[in-house]
Each structure stands twice: as structure tokens, then as C-alpha cells.
Design an enzyme around this catalytic site. Structure first.
Site, PDB file in Angstrom:
ATOM      1  CG  ASN A   1      -0.176  -0.094   2.501  1.00  0.00           C
ATOM      2  OD1 ASN A   1       0.579   0.808   2.842  1.00  0.00           O
ATOM      3  ND2 ASN A   1      -0.333  -1.199   3.230  1.00  0.00           N
TER       4      ASN A   1
ATOM      5  CG  ASP B   1      -6.908  -5.768   6.622  1.00  0.00           C
ATOM      6  OD1 ASP B   1      -6.369  -5.693   7.737  1.00  0.00           O
ATOM      7  OD2 ASP B   1      -7.635  -4.872   6.147  1.00  0.00           O
TER       8      ASP B   1
ATOM      9  CE  LYS C   1       8.791 -11.963 -14.203  1.00  0.00           C
ATOM     10  NZ  LYS C   1       9.411 -11.479 -15.417  1.00  0.00           N
TER      11      LYS C   1
ATOM     12  N   PRO D   1      -2.553 -12.205  10.485  1.00  0.00           N
ATOM     13  CG  PRO D   1      -0.536 -12.505  11.605  1.00  0.00           C
ATOM     14  CD  PRO D   1      -1.201 -12.694  10.269  1.00  0.00           C
ATOM     15  CG  ASP D   2      -5.942  -7.013  13.875  1.00  0.00           C
ATOM     16  OD1 ASP D   2      -5.174  -6.292  14.536  1.00  0.00           O
ATOM     17  OD2 ASP D   2      -6.915  -6.567  13.236  1.00  0.00           O
ATOM     18  CB  ILE D   3       0.019  -6.591  14.365  1.00  0.00           C
ATOM     19  CG1 ILE D   3       0.524  -7.414  13.170  1.00  0.00           C
ATOM     20  CG2 ILE D   3       1.155  -6.271  15.332  1.00  0.00           C
ATOM     21  CD1 ILE D   3       1.415  -6.663  12.220  1.00  0.00           C
ATOM     22  CB  VAL D   4      -3.101  -3.253  16.815  1.00  0.00           C
ATOM     23  CG1 VAL D   4      -4.489  -3.279  16.209  1.00  0.00           C
ATOM     24  CG2 VAL D   4      -3.054  -2.270  17.961  1.00  0.00           C
TER      25      VAL D   4
ATOM     26  CG  PHE E   1      -2.781   5.314  13.565  1.00  0.00           C
ATOM     27  CD1 PHE E   1      -2.000   5.151  14.700  1.00  0.00           C
ATOM     28  CD2 PHE E   1      -2.753   6.546  12.914  1.00  0.00           C
ATOM     29  CE1 PHE E   1      -1.215   6.178  15.179  1.00  0.00           C
ATOM     30  CE2 PHE E   1      -1.966   7.590  13.383  1.00  0.00           C
ATOM     31  CZ  PHE E   1      -1.198   7.408  14.519  1.00  0.00           C
TER      32      PHE E   1
ATOM     33  CE  LYS F   1     -10.956  -0.347  10.934  1.00  0.00           C
ATOM     34  NZ  LYS F   1     -10.270   0.409   9.898  1.00  0.00           N
TER      35      LYS F   1
HETATM   36  O1  PMT Z   1       2.882   6.027   6.628  1.00  0.00           O
HETATM   37  P1  PMT Z   1       2.277   7.338   6.168  1.00  0.00           P
HETATM   38  O2  PMT Z   1       2.453   7.559   4.681  1.00  0.00           O
HETATM   39  O3  PMT Z   1       2.782   8.494   6.994  1.00  0.00           O
HETATM   40  O4  PMT Z   1       0.697   7.264   6.389  1.00  0.00           O
HETATM   41  C1  PMT Z   1       0.187   7.204   7.682  1.00  0.00           C
HETATM   42  C2  PMT Z   1      -1.015   6.223   7.762  1.00  0.00           C
HETATM   43  C3  PMT Z   1      -2.171   6.763   6.933  1.00  0.00           C
HETATM   44  C4  PMT Z   1      -0.596   4.842   7.247  1.00  0.00           C
HETATM   45  C5  PMT Z   1      -1.392   6.114   9.280  1.00  0.00           C
HETATM   46  O5  PMT Z   1      -1.777   7.392   9.745  1.00  0.00           O
HETATM   47  C6  PMT Z   1      -2.493   5.114   9.518  1.00  0.00           C
HETATM   48  O6  PMT Z   1      -3.670   5.393   9.408  1.00  0.00           O
HETATM   49  N1  PMT Z   1      -2.103   3.841   9.861  1.00  0.00           N
HETATM   50  C7  PMT Z   1      -3.041   2.710   9.998  1.00  0.00           C
HETATM   51  C8  PMT Z   1      -3.400   2.200   8.643  1.00  0.00           C
HETATM   52  C9  PMT Z   1      -4.312   1.002   8.705  1.00  0.00           C
HETATM   53  O7  PMT Z   1      -3.899  -0.062   8.354  1.00  0.00           O
HETATM   54  O8  PMT Z   1      -5.490   1.238   9.218  1.00  0.00           O
HETATM   55  P2  PMT Z   1      -6.659   0.100   9.391  1.00  0.00           P
HETATM   56  O9  PMT Z   1      -7.856   0.897   9.726  1.00  0.00           O
HETATM   57  O10 PMT Z   1      -6.699  -0.794   8.212  1.00  0.00           O
HETATM   58  O11 PMT Z   1      -6.175  -0.738  10.652  1.00  0.00           O
HETATM   59  C10 PMT Z   1      -6.611  -0.489  11.982  1.00  0.00           C
HETATM   60  C11 PMT Z   1      -5.481  -0.748  12.956  1.00  0.00           C
HETATM   61  O12 PMT Z   1      -5.175  -2.132  12.949  1.00  0.00           O
HETATM   62  C12 PMT Z   1      -4.195  -0.031  12.666  1.00  0.00           C
HETATM   63  O13 PMT Z   1      -3.633   0.353  13.895  1.00  0.00           O
HETATM   64  C13 PMT Z   1      -3.326  -1.097  12.010  1.00  0.00           C
HETATM   65  O14 PMT Z   1      -1.940  -0.871  12.281  1.00  0.00           O
HETATM   66  C14 PMT Z   1      -3.806  -2.340  12.708  1.00  0.00           C
HETATM   67  N2  PMT Z   1      -3.712  -3.595  11.958  1.00  0.00           N
HETATM   68  C15 PMT Z   1      -4.418  -3.786  10.803  1.00  0.00           C
HETATM   69  C16 PMT Z   1      -4.359  -5.000  10.172  1.00  0.00           C
HETATM   70  C17 PMT Z   1      -3.543  -6.029  10.703  1.00  0.00           C
HETATM   71  N3  PMT Z   1      -3.451  -7.202  10.112  1.00  0.00           N
HETATM   72  N4  PMT Z   1      -2.847  -5.823  11.823  1.00  0.00           N
HETATM   73  C18 PMT Z   1      -2.910  -4.617  12.457  1.00  0.00           C
HETATM   74  O15 PMT Z   1      -2.250  -4.427  13.491  1.00  0.00           O
END
Ligand code: PMT
Length: 416
Positions: free
Chosen positions: A225, A294, A304, A322-325, A341, A355
Site C-alpha cells: 500500500n 489484511d 517468477k 494476523p491482526d497485530i494490534v 490507528f 475498531k
Molecule cells: O505512513 P504514512 O504515509 O505516513 O501514512 C500514515 C497512515 C495513513 C498509514 C497512518 O496514519 C495510519 O492510518 N495507519 C493505519 C493504517 C491502517 O492499516 O489502518 P486500518 O484501519 O486498516 O487498521 C486499523 C489498525 O489495525 C491499525 O492500527 C493497524 O496498524 C492495525 N492492523 C491492521 C491489520 C492487521 N493485520 N494488523 C494490524 O495491526
């Protein structure tokens, strides 16, 4: 823990001596914002600082040495080759005298000369000769600030440990609008107070994830991304400046490691998950700023993948990562205060609060990534931070300034 903002807390008529005994060498270069240095000096002195002013030849065109001498109460240093000045306080002595060197305004030219290590006037020589921490308050036309050469120079100076204080965005003397304005004197004073004051995150260990992940398809292709890592790196840098011990778990980005930050490079969501689960339990705060994929391809081809003639379509089967956070927030032992975030393009509050609940987080920082110029791969952002009992909007600012406000908010909530 004190709240962090760059508004000076000293607004009463009896001004607190927050800078008592601090020796500040104020280096003024030739920009229009130099006229604000008289006020800046006066305000620093009101708070107990001693201010020794050094001016470049161009600075004298914007504010007179006599004015600066009158407000600082000390002779102003102007030239490397002035026998009288050298006899009273030589330039090496002056460089050693300072507890802090504050370069305000710092023009594009001064910043470029500092980057090159030049000593072609008294101010640049002093910077070379000084061991003191250096704060740079850039001030220039917005296009000059945006120029890749200037950005490159600013990044190089930051990497050497110089603190970048500003610039701010707004209307410029030349009529342009954008980033390049010097911070206002009271904002610089507040940053000096913060610099010399107690470090609000001292003794706190913070783990931060940043950047994108890459999910391999075959040895040469991946799914990823637009995350640049700027937001997460700004948080890491600011947290370290506020005294925290910071571990930064970074996906693939092209950013330099902030000073005093331990960096762990990872690639895929699975490797980020592994690093996070290893380090989170030894940290008190975990901030998940990474844009984690995700899903990943269910199989990674060994070789390749070749284009075929028999079909115009290709299907990749994906499986959930896996969802890390959420995994960190689910720790039953040594669970850190966990902040996520939320990158949303619509219905921001509902999805962000969803979330917060679903992942069992302590706080979530929502950004509306549908707004042009904010969020992914930009210098600026705006956040709306939610926690179970409250919320706060942090208005558009550059990611460094936003990180400072966000960490102030986190420090407040972490205490509760
Ligand atoms: O890196 P930059 O260019 O400065 O941009 C910043 C940003 C837009 C990336 C940042 O501000 C931001 O929003 N980061 C979170 C992006 C994201 O993946 O959001 P989400 O809504 O999809 O995920 C929700 C939360 O779950 C996030 O804290 C994410 O880190 C976490 N997550 C998501 C999927 C996963 N498999 N594991 C996770 O831990």
C-alpha cells in the site's frame, strides 16, 4: 505527566523562571522573520535565560545589531575577524558557553551551509565548534522549503541530531501560502521550556509499528500500500525527544532512523506480527501506526509467475493475516497500553470506534485518508483520537507537530 503543547504555560503577570540560568546562543540569519528576534530575546530573558546573539551579515539588513544588543543586554557578535569581539569572548569560548544553540530564523542558505559543514561566517563556525544541542527554526518561502535540495538538507541535519522547530504553514511575507513561516516567538520559547524542562516520557518504553507491509506473490512481486512510514517515524522521533525509549518496528520505507530510536526492519505482516509480539510485552505503550495488509496470497510461488496466452485473467487466493494490534491488546500478561490507528474513507467515527471496541484498544487515532494531501504518503495529517470515555480532534498539521500533540494526549490517558 505534563501536557505537551507548544503554547507557553507562562501567561500570568508573574512570569515563571522556567529558563533560569540557561545560556541560549541565538543565531540570526538573513530572513524577514529576523524582526521577530527582538521579541523572542525579550521573552527568553523574561524567563531567566541569558541570551547571546550572533548575526550573519544578511541578518543585519533585517534587524539592527543595536536593537538586539539593547534587548539582550549583551554585545552582539557579528564577525569572525573582529579583534575586539575575539578579545572579549572568542568564538570558541562562545561555542562552549551555550547550553542551547537556537538558529532563528534559519534560512535555506544557512541550512545548506550547515549541511555542508561550512564555516564561512561567525555563525556557521560557531555551529561547527559547538557541542551544545542545536535547534533550527527554518524560515523561507514555501517553494524554497519544498525544494528537494532544502528537504534533503533538513533531513540530513535532523539525522545529525539537530532539532527542527517548525516551520509553520500560513501566509508568507511574499504573499505565498504554505510551509515556511518561522514559528512565533512564544512557540519557540515554549519549545525551549520543553527542551530544558522535565522529559514527560522519561523512563517509558514505547514500541511503534510504521510503514507498509509487503505480501509476496512470487520472488519479484508483492502486494502493498501507499504508506510511507512518515507518521510512525514522526511519532518515534518525537517520543524519543520526549525522553521515551523507543523501539520502531518498520515495514519497508526509505526513511532514516530517528536519533535514539532502536529500529527493527520487517517486511510482511507475519514478520511484523512476530516482532511486535516479541517486543510489545517489554514496552509500556504500543502504537500501531503501520498500514498492515489484511490479507496475503495463500501461496508464494517459488519462481517468477509467467504470463500465459490461454487466459486474460489471473486469480490470486488470499488468506487473512494476523491482526497485530489486536494480538497485542489481547495479551493477558504484560499487556502494554495499546493504541491503534484507523485509516478510513467514510463514516470515520463509527468505523474508528468500532475498531476501538473490536480490537480492545485503549485509544484509536482516526484519519480520513480520502482527504487530498493528508494521510498516506504526505507530510501533513489530521487525526481524531477516540478512547472509551472521550475524544479529541487534532487539526491539520505536519506529522511532526501532530506527533507531539498525540503523544501529549497519550501521556495524559496512559496516566489514568
Ligand atoms: O505512513 P504514512 O504515509 O505516513 O501514512 C500514515 C497512515 C495513513 C498509514 C497512518 O496514519 C495510519 O492510518 N495507519 C493505519 C493504517 C491502517 O492499516 O489502518 P486500518 O484501519 O486498516 O487498521 C486499523 C489498525 O489495525 C491499525 O492500527 C493497524 O496498524 C492495525 N492492523 C491492521 C491489520 C492487521 N493485520 N494488523 C494490524 O495491526
Amino acid at each position: 505527566m505534563s501536557q505537551l503543547n507548544i503554547t507557553s504555560p507562562t501567561t500570568s503577570s508573574a512570569i515563571a523562571q522556567t529558563l533560569a540560568g540557561k545560556k541560549i546562543l541565538l543565531g540570526i540569519s538573513g530572513g524577514i522573520a529576523a524582526y521577530k528576534c527582538a521579541d523572542l530575546t525579550r521573552r527568553l530573558i523574561e524567563r531567566g535565560a541569558q541570551v547571546q546573539v550572533v548575526m550573519t551579515p544578511a541578518a543585519k539588513e533585517f534587524i539592527t545589531p543595536l536593537t538586539m544588543q539593547a534587548v539582550s543586554g549583551k554585545p552582539v557578535s557579528l564577525s569572525l575577524l573582529d579583534p575586539a569581539a575575539e578579545a572579549s569572548m572568542g568564538h570558541i569560548e562562545l561555542a562552549k558557553w551555550a547550553d542551547l544553540v537556537l538558529l532563528a530564523p534559519a534560512t535555506a542558505d544557512l541550512i545548506a551551509r550547515l549541511r555542508a559543514g561550512m564555516g564561512n561566517d561567525l555563525l556557521s563556525t560557531l555551529v561547527l565548534a559547538s557541542n551544545a544541542p542545536i535547534a533550527v527554526a527554518p524560515a523561507m518561502n514555501q517553494q524554497m522549503h519544498a525544494n528537494v535540495a532544502t528537504q534533503d538538507n533538513i533531513q540530513a541535519l535532523s539525522l545529525r541530531g539537530m532539532m527542527m522547530w517548525g516551520p509553520a504553514a500560513g501566509q508568507q511575507a511574499c504573499g505565498d501560502v504554505g510551509y515556511g513561516r518561522m514559528l512565533e516567538p512564544m512557540q519557540l520559547v515554549a519549545l525551549c521550556e520543553q527542551f530544558f524542562g522535565p522529559k514527560p516520557l522519561a523512563g517509558i518504553r514505547i514500541a511503534i509499528t510504521a510503514g507498509p507491509t509487503r505480501e509476496a506473490i512470487d520472488p519479484v512481486r508483492y502486494i502493498s500500500n501507499h504508506s510511507s512510514g512518515k507518521m510512525g517515524f514522526a511519532i518515534a522521533d518525537t517520543a524519543a525527544q520526549m525522553g521515551a525509549q523507543v523501539t520502531l518496528i518498520s515495514g519497508p520505507v526509505s526513511l532514516a532512523t530517528p536519533k535514539n530510536v532502536e529500529r527493527i526492519d520487517v517486511d510482511s505482516a507475519q514478520s511484523m506480527h512476530q516482532a511486535a509480539m516479541q517486543h510489545a510485552p517489554t514496552h509500556q505503550i504500543f502504537i500501531s501506526c503501520a498500514a498492515v495488509a489484511d490479507y496475503r496470497p495463500s501461496q508464494v510461488a517459488d519462481q517468477k509467475i509467467k504470463k500465459t496466452d490461454d487466459s486474460d485473467q489471473m486469480t490470486i487466493t488470499m488468506v487473512k493475516n494476523p491482526d497485530i494490534v489486536a494480538s497485542v491488546a489481547a495479551l493477558t500478561q504484560d499487556r502494554p497500553f495499546t493504541i491503534g490507528f484507523a485509516a478510513e474513507t467514510q463514516d470515520v467515527e463509527r468505523y474508528a470506534r468500532g475498531k476501538l471496541d473490536k480490537k480492545n484498544l485503549d485509544m484509536i487515532c482516526a484519519n480520513d485518508v480520502s482527504v487530498q494531501g493528508l494521510g498516506f504518503n504526505s507530510d501533513d495529517n489530521a487525526l481524531h483520537v477516540y478512547w472509551p470515555e472521550g475524544d479529541q480532534a487534532l487539526a491539520i498539521a505536519n506529522k511532526q507537530q501532530l506527533a507531539q500533540q498525540l503523544l501529549g494526549l497519550i501521556a495524559e490517558q496512559y496516566k489514568h
